[in-house]
Write a protein that holds these residues in place. Structure first.
Motif, PDB file in Angstrom:
ATOM      1  N   ASN A 102       0.827  -1.212   0.000  1.00 38.87           N
ATOM      2  CA  ASN A 102       0.000   0.000   0.000  1.00 38.87           C
ATOM      3  C   ASN A 102       0.859   1.259   0.000  1.00 38.87           C
ATOM      4  OD1 ASN A 102      -2.440  -1.375   0.101  1.00 38.87           O
ATOM      5  ND2 ASN A 102      -2.554  -1.286   2.326  1.00 38.87           N
ATOM      6  N   THR A 138       2.433   2.215  -3.099  1.00 41.10           N
ATOM      7  CA  THR A 138       1.388   2.336  -4.123  1.00 41.10           C
ATOM      8  C   THR A 138       1.512   1.274  -5.220  1.00 41.10           C
ATOM      9  OG1 THR A 138       2.493   3.992  -5.536  1.00 41.10           O
ATOM     10  CG2 THR A 138       1.167   4.832  -3.700  1.00 41.10           C
ATOM     11  N   ALA A 175      -1.846   4.545   0.884  1.00 37.45           N
ATOM     12  CA  ALA A 175      -1.166   4.821  -0.385  1.00 37.45           C
ATOM     13  C   ALA A 175      -0.935   6.317  -0.576  1.00 37.45           C
ATOM     14  CB  ALA A 175      -1.963   4.254  -1.552  1.00 37.45           C
TER      15      ALA A 175
END
Length: 141
Positions: free
Chosen positions: A88, A91, A111
């Motif tokens: 996360n 990203t 993210a």
């Protein structure tokens, strides 16, 4: 959705505080050890040191998110929670592990947090590189 924001915001704020501290550590590291030194080796060592500092800061931030996921009961092991957090934060969004419907909005929240913090990390490294380049060409003493 409000529960997700109320749960995620303290981690984001803690990460912002941690990243601010990391940026200050980078400044102190550079000014104490390399501010007046010139040459290729000094520049490389300065940049290497800054990269290590921001990397450790980012890894700590990933760990904080992973601990939150573990505390929420989303994962059974810290390893799995930190792995998901790293995906996360960076990203990447593999999608091989998905959190429950109740908490899955924490993924995009992390993210955004990660993109901002990694951007600030890059800015710290670039600032050191720019300062060293200016010293080399004589514009900045």
């Amino acid at each position: 959705m409000l529960l997700v924001l109320v749960t995620g915001m303290p981690v984001i704020l803690l990460n912002m505080l941690l990243q601010s501290w990391v940026a200050v550590c980078c400044i102190r590291f550079y000014t104490k050890r390399f501010h007046y030194k010139e040459g290729v080796i000094a520049g490389a060592l300065a940049l290497f040191g800054i990269i290590l500092i921001v990397l450790l800061g980012n890894l700590l931030q990933i760990m904080l998110w992973g601990i939150l996921f573990l505390l929420l009961g989303e994962f059974s092991t810290l390893h799995e929670a930190v792995y998901h957090s790293g995906v996360n934060f960076a990203t990447l969004g593999y999608g091989d592990i998905v959190m429950s419907a109740k908490w899955k909005l924490l993924g995009p929240l992390e993210a955004v947090n990660g993109a901002l913090m990694i951007g600030l990390s890059g800015a710290s490294m670039l600032a050191v590189l720019q300062h060293h380049i200016r010293k080399q060409v004589g514009d900045f003493k």
